[in-house]
Design a protein around this motif. Structure first.
Motif, mmCIF file in Angstrom:
data_model
loop_
_atom_site.group_PDB
_atom_site.id
_atom_site.type_symbol
_atom_site.label_atom_id
_atom_site.label_comp_id
_atom_site.label_asym_id
_atom_site.label_seq_id
_atom_site.Cartn_x
_atom_site.Cartn_y
_atom_site.Cartn_z
ATOM 1 N N GLY A 245 -3.008 -6.037 -9.163
ATOM 2 C CA GLY A 245 -4.460 -5.622 -9.132
ATOM 3 C C GLY A 245 -5.004 -5.431 -10.523
ATOM 4 O O GLY A 245 -5.960 -4.537 -10.809
ATOM 5 N N GLY A 246 -4.006 -5.679 -11.430
ATOM 6 C CA GLY A 246 -4.477 -5.463 -13.151
ATOM 7 C C GLY A 246 -4.015 -4.112 -13.556
ATOM 8 O O GLY A 246 -4.206 -4.086 -14.729
ATOM 9 N N PHE A 247 -3.599 -3.236 -12.633
ATOM 10 C CA PHE A 247 -2.946 -1.927 -12.965
ATOM 11 C C PHE A 247 -1.527 -1.666 -13.566
ATOM 12 O O PHE A 247 -1.583 -0.886 -14.413
ATOM 13 N N GLY A 248 -0.443 -2.445 -13.102
ATOM 14 C CA GLY A 248 0.777 -2.335 -13.365
ATOM 15 C C GLY A 248 1.442 -1.421 -12.338
ATOM 16 O O GLY A 248 0.790 -0.896 -11.348
ATOM 17 N N ALA A 249 2.789 -1.567 -12.327
ATOM 18 C CA ALA A 249 3.647 -1.147 -11.020
ATOM 19 C C ALA A 249 3.469 0.159 -10.964
ATOM 20 O O ALA A 249 3.818 1.059 -12.020
ATOM 21 N N ASP A 250 3.854 1.019 -9.808
ATOM 22 C CA ASP A 250 3.922 2.431 -9.740
ATOM 23 C C ASP A 250 5.276 2.828 -10.734
ATOM 24 O O ASP A 250 5.297 3.871 -11.262
ATOM 25 N N VAL A 251 6.483 2.161 -10.233
ATOM 26 C CA VAL A 251 7.739 2.402 -11.087
ATOM 27 C C VAL A 251 8.223 0.919 -11.702
ATOM 28 O O VAL A 251 8.035 -0.092 -10.980
ATOM 29 N N VAL A 252 8.709 1.144 -12.784
ATOM 30 C CA VAL A 252 9.212 0.055 -13.335
ATOM 31 C C VAL A 252 10.810 0.495 -13.766
ATOM 32 O O VAL A 252 10.957 1.346 -14.390
#
Length: 361
Positions: A245-252
């Motif tokens: 959604g354009g935000f990035g992942a919660d955990v990378v």
């Protein structure tokens, strides 16, 4: 009386490994002799051969192992002859500052066998990660033996001793992946794919696998990835953002251990998200990030040591999940090989042909 067994050693930096006779002493106080049934070929073993860990040659390689306890020394009560065990390199001491604060998975004083295994001429061997399991038998501290259900395949079970546990734990223990989270994993070798399996176990809603090798990405799908990104021709950060959604992942989870991929992980996470470094860098590597970005993006930057695992807690639980069909450890076993083929396994590892070669005895 010491036993003569076959084992695989690295005699000098960069030299091909060799199979030779080693002497395994009877277990002393707090020690156990384990008959090895299977041992995975881990990249750490190659690091030892190349002198990337230290220069205490010759090394007895192998550490990702399962087998049966043959004998124990004085005072050993946690395992007994006949027990099926996975070997670990975190034999917690119970007395250091981490253990006394209730954080034994960080134990700063893990212990190994006091006695040394040797070559036939008496030369002392340095066992990889205090284990040395590319051998028919090995000597370890009894705390390095974790008893699990003997119904498990030794080839699969032994992988929890290092790489698979490191990846699973990076997601579940260090990263704290929870139900509904979005997760990205950069680097889909054995550890990265284990992190994907861990994220799936934890209930992540979206799991994005990133690698340069389509073969590894295909394997990632089988282990739980919902999306894949080949970063050879695609901007990995933008791709992860587009998928979240354009935000990035919660955990990378960074499972490569390079500055370039760590920067990708840093910028591919959501605000207040978490980056977990489980890939192992080399000593000369350096990372530069704008300090304002570190502050402004918030969240957590973590390193995962051995998946922050507690073997006595995690190994039996994960073996139970494996036997229930909820964790496919067999998928990590690309091939089983004899003891004499470790050097060939290193070559196949370097080409990216395998997730794990496993020596079976």
């Amino acid at each position: 009386m010491a036993q003569e067994v076959r084992g695989v050693i690295a005699r000098a930096k960069g030299a091909p490994v060799e199979t030779t006779t080693i002497l395994v002493p009877d277990p002393g106080p707090g020690e156990a002799v384990v008959k090895i049934q299977a041992c995975g070929v881990c990249h750490t073993d190659l690091h030892y051969r190349e002198g990337g860990i230290n220069d205490e040659f010759p090394f007895l390689l192998g550490h990702e192992a399962a087998g049966v306890v043959e004998s124990v020394g004085e005072g050993v009560t946690d395992v007994a002859p006949g027990d099926f065990v996975i070997l670990n390199w975190r034999a917690v001491c119970g007395q250091c500052r981490a253990c006394l604060r209730g954080r034994p998975w960080y134990c700063f004083n893990t212990h190994n066998a006091a006695q040394k295994m040797t070559l036939a001429d008496g030369t002392e061997l340095s066992p990889a990660l205090g284990i040395g399991a590319f051998a028919e038998k090995t000597l370890v501290a009894s705390g390095q033996c974790t008893k699990v259900d003997p119904a498990a395949s030794p080839a699969a079970a032994g992988l929890l001793g290092c790489g698979v546990m490191a990846g699973l734990g990076a997601a579940i223990n260090t990263g704290g992946v929870g139900r509904g989270d979005s997760v990205a994993v950069i680097g889909c070798g054995g550890v990265g794919n284990a992190a994907i399996a861990g994220a799936r176990l934890a209930g992540a809603a979206k799991i994005i696998a990133v690698d340069l090798d389509d073969r590894k990405l295909d394997q990632a799908k089988k282990l739980g990835a919902t999306h894949t990104v080949n970063s050879g021709g695609t901007d990995a950060v933008e791709a992860i953002r587009d998928l979240t959604g354009g935000f990035g992942a919660d955990v990378v989870i960074e499972a490569v251990g390079r500055p370039e991929t760590y920067r990708q992980a840093f910028y591919a996470r959501d605000l207040a998200g978490t980056v977990v470094l489980v890939g192992v860098p080399t000593p000369e590597m350096r990372l530069e990030l704008p300090l304002l970005d570190v502050f402004g993006r918030g969240g957590a930057l973590k390193s995962s040591w051995y998946g922050d695992c507690l073997p006595s807690r995690d190994f039996p639980m994960l073996i139970d999940l494996y036997l229930q069909g909820r964790l496919d450890l067999d998928a990590f076993v690309s091939e089983t090989i004899p003891l004499d083929d470790v050097e060939g396994a290193f070559e196949r590892m370097g080409r990216g042909d395998v997730l794990r070669s496993v020596v079976t005895l």
